[in-house]
Design a protein around this motif. Structure first.
Motif, mmCIF file in Angstrom:
data_model
loop_
_atom_site.group_PDB
_atom_site.id
_atom_site.type_symbol
_atom_site.label_atom_id
_atom_site.label_comp_id
_atom_site.label_asym_id
_atom_site.label_seq_id
_atom_site.Cartn_x
_atom_site.Cartn_y
_atom_site.Cartn_z
ATOM 1 N N TRP A 112 5.153 -15.580 -0.983
ATOM 2 C CA TRP A 112 6.487 -15.885 -0.464
ATOM 3 C C TRP A 112 6.394 -16.414 0.964
ATOM 4 O O TRP A 112 5.545 -15.963 1.751
ATOM 5 C CB TRP A 112 7.356 -14.638 -0.466
ATOM 6 C CG TRP A 112 7.768 -14.142 -1.810
ATOM 7 C CD1 TRP A 112 7.426 -14.666 -3.025
ATOM 8 C CD2 TRP A 112 8.578 -12.995 -2.079
ATOM 9 N NE1 TRP A 112 7.981 -13.928 -4.037
ATOM 10 C CE2 TRP A 112 8.693 -12.902 -3.480
ATOM 11 C CE3 TRP A 112 9.213 -12.064 -1.282
ATOM 12 C CZ2 TRP A 112 9.422 -11.890 -4.092
ATOM 13 C CZ3 TRP A 112 9.942 -11.057 -1.880
ATOM 14 C CH2 TRP A 112 10.053 -10.972 -3.276
ATOM 15 N N ALA A 138 11.445 -15.528 3.305
ATOM 16 C CA ALA A 138 11.874 -14.699 2.178
ATOM 17 C C ALA A 138 11.474 -13.237 2.370
ATOM 18 O O ALA A 138 12.187 -12.331 1.939
ATOM 19 C CB ALA A 138 11.277 -15.237 0.873
ATOM 20 N N PHE A 192 4.976 -11.726 -4.481
ATOM 21 C CA PHE A 192 5.485 -11.795 -3.115
ATOM 22 C C PHE A 192 4.419 -12.248 -2.123
ATOM 23 O O PHE A 192 4.753 -12.733 -1.041
ATOM 24 C CB PHE A 192 6.048 -10.433 -2.696
ATOM 25 C CG PHE A 192 5.056 -9.560 -1.984
ATOM 26 C CD1 PHE A 192 4.941 -9.593 -0.607
ATOM 27 C CD2 PHE A 192 4.198 -8.729 -2.698
ATOM 28 C CE1 PHE A 192 4.019 -8.807 0.048
ATOM 29 C CE2 PHE A 192 3.273 -7.943 -2.049
ATOM 30 C CZ PHE A 192 3.186 -7.978 -0.665
#
Length: 602
Positions: free
Chosen positions: A277, A281, A274
């Motif tokens: 990201w 998102a 993540f």
């Protein structure tokens, strides 16, 4: 009234039918009706008398044969002038789209219009002549003109690749969509030998053309028959097929090269971690939470009161110069100057005056006065480099003394009703580095490093002029110099460095900035020990309400922790705003917030 082959096929499909043929052409039924009427009249009489055969009376062998797939009749092959025209049409079509011309030739061969060798030959002539034309254009136009039609990145890469690999590049480019044009043009621009490279072109087309034409011939007829059987689904099938081809052409060709495979791996790393990201998102969850906070506190923009001294609380578009000037009294801010002249030469003169007045040596940090996430930050190693930067960036720019040491992000919060604040987050901002082994190029080191692979595309672009250099064994190459995650920095959780001494030091700095309660300091210290003791701190920037507790990007933490910490952060911003609202402060309007976001492309 139909081609005879079609009549024969109808006769096979209708097992109880009788096929009668007559000499004559298409107009026989109208020109000589008397030839046909006896047979037709006899058939009608048998039907009236119930003597005509039905399907139940048909020969079992014919009934079985009728259940077979439709046998599509083929056309007679072209000859003479018609054949020549068709061959020329395929050659010309290949100049528009090589692949479609080859597929069309294969389908014509499947229908019997062309023989397979003729279809291959026509396609081969089109591809080969097109290759020679590209080579000639590159040789005639040269690199300067090519830059107008092909991106500089592709051109440079193609040249370097061609110089290293030669014939392998020419052959491989046939099987990799998007590489043939820059490769062949570059071959001409590099003035490669005509005869030698013509042989490479011929070899590549002789390998590629029979494969593509053969596949079209083999599967084109099957596809056409399948579409005929399932005509109701023809459109979805065609659309699905085109999408499949698009996906294959985008994701499969890169897998044929080592760099392509590693960049595919890089995309996977970015997708499954993540910290890479995009904000689109990560932040929807936080937006939903902020909507709940807005309902709870009865204001959607209450967070803009988190720092009354900064416009919109420091959400977006705040002046870094104004913030640094407000902190200057704490004597922890390195020397800085705002270069706001419109003329580049005047801005450079102002920079020279700043460097002389502060007795600085290069490098000097240059950055936009109103910038986001490390955008356009430059560490100018020389006056010449600074001049280039100032000529390219017309907006007001901050020049700042370059401070050596370890960079940290320290997030500070204080509720207005409390006398002292506290440290919410500490992040160490490390550099991403690769170590040479005397064998691998910088390109290879980037693509195989466990950390660098996550931002491989950016690092390859940043260091594109040195990708083929081979660092010596033990030589450390720093891939990024800006302490921003989006620019490649490694962020690690450093909250263990939080001490009473550090809290007191940061609180003292913050309290001298009247109207500041919430934000992240980006600072430089000689060492982690100095930070924990709250000593030798140099504040290079202070970010307001939109700043992040950047320790969430530590690779060992997960997205659930990041969402939890970020939600806590925004809750604190709303609490600060609520306390200040009770003191009579008014939050910004929704219109002002939206307008600021649009103006700054947040």
């Amino acid at each position: 009234l139909v081609p005879f082959a079609a009549a024969e096929e109808h006769h096979r499909l209708i097992a109880q039918s009788t096929l009668t043929s007559f000499d004559g052409g298409h107009e026989l039924a109208y020109a000589k009706p008397g030839v046909l009427t006896p047979t037709i009249d006899a058939f009608l009489q048998r039907v009236e008398a119930d003597e005509a055969p039905t399907l139940a009376d048909a020969d079992p062998d014919r009934v079985k044969a009728a259940s077979s797939a439709v046998d599509m009749p083929t056309r007679a092959p072209l000859t003479g002038g018609a054949l020549l025209v068709m061959v020329l049409a395929i050659i010309v079509a290949s100049y528009v789209s090589e692949d479609l011309a080859c597929i069309a030739a294969g389908l014509l061969a499947a229908q019997g219009v062309l023989s397979f060798p003729i279809a291959v030959l026509a396609s081969l002539l089109g591809l080969f002549s097109g290759d020679l034309a590209l080579f000639a254009i590159g040789r005639w136009a040269g690199a300067p003109t090519l830059a107008r039609f092909v991106s500089e990145d592709k051109l440079v890469d193609a040249k370097a690749w061609l110089q290293r690999r030669g014939p392998a590049v020419i052959i491989a480019s046939r099987f990799m969509p998007g590489t043939r044009l820059p490769t062949y043009l570059a071959a001409g621009a590099l003035r490669m030998p005509w005869l030698r490279f013509s042989g490479f072109f011929a070899l590549a087309t002789m390998i590629w053309t029979p494969i593509l034409v053969g596949l079209a011939m083999l599967y084109g007829e099957i596809a056409a028959d399948w579409l005929a059987r399932y005509s109701a689904m023809a459109l979805p099938i065609v659309v699905g097929g085109l999408l499949a081809l698009l996906l294959i052409s985008k994701f499969v060709p890169p897998l044929f090269t080592r760099q392509g495979r590693q960049l595919t791996r890089s995309r996977w790393v970015r997708l499954t971690n993540f910290e890479y990201w995009p904000r689109s998102a990560f932040y929807p969850v936080i937006v939903v939470y902020c909507i709940w906070l807005a309902l709870r506190y009865r204001s959607a923009t209450l967070f803009t009161l988190a720092n009354p001294a900064i416009p919109l609380g420091g959400l977006v578009g705040e002046s870094k110069h104004d913030i640094l000037r407000a902190l200057k009294g704490s004597r922890v801010v390195p020397a800085f100057e705002l270069l706001d002249h419109r003329d580049a030469s005047q801005r450079l003169a102002a920079l020279d005056a700043f460097v002389a007045r502060e007795q600085l040596d290069y490098p000097v940090v240059l950055k936009p006065d109103r910038g986001q996430r490390g955008q356009d930050v430059c560490i100018a190693e020389s006056r010449e480099m600074a001049a280039v930067y100032l000529a390219a960036h017309q907006e007001p720019t901050i020049a700042q003394a370059f401070v050596r040491g370890e960079e940290y992000g320290v997030f500070y919060v204080r509720l207005p009703d409390e006398d002292h604040g506290s440290i919410f987050s500490i992040t160490h901002k490390g550099k991403t580095e690769v170590c040479g082994d005397g064998v691998q190029s910088l390109r290879s080191l980037i693509l195989t490093d466990a950390r660098a692979i996550g931002m491989a595309a950016m690092f390859l672009e940043m260091h594109r002029q040195h990708l083929d250099d081979i660092p010596a064994r033990g030589e450390v190459v720093t891939l990024n110099r800006i302490g921003t995650h989006s620019r490649g920095s490694l962020f690690t959780d450093a909250r263990h460095l939080n001490t009473d001494a550090l809290s007191i030091a940061i609180d003292s700095i913050s309290q001298q900035f009247d109207g500041f309660y919430f934000g992240r300091y980006d600072l430089i210290v000689p060492s982690s020990e100095a930070l924990s003791k709250g000593r030798d701190i140099s504040v290079i920037e202070l970010n307001g309400v939109s700043s992040e507790a950047t320790h969430i990007y530590d690779p060992t933490l997960n997205v659930w922790n990041a969402w939890r910490v970020t939600a806590q952060q925004w809750h604190i911003a709303f609490r600060i705003g609520d306390q200040l609202r009770r003191r009579g402060h008014e939050p910004a309007s929704i219109r002002d917030v939206i307008q600021a976001l649009r103006m700054n492309e947040f």
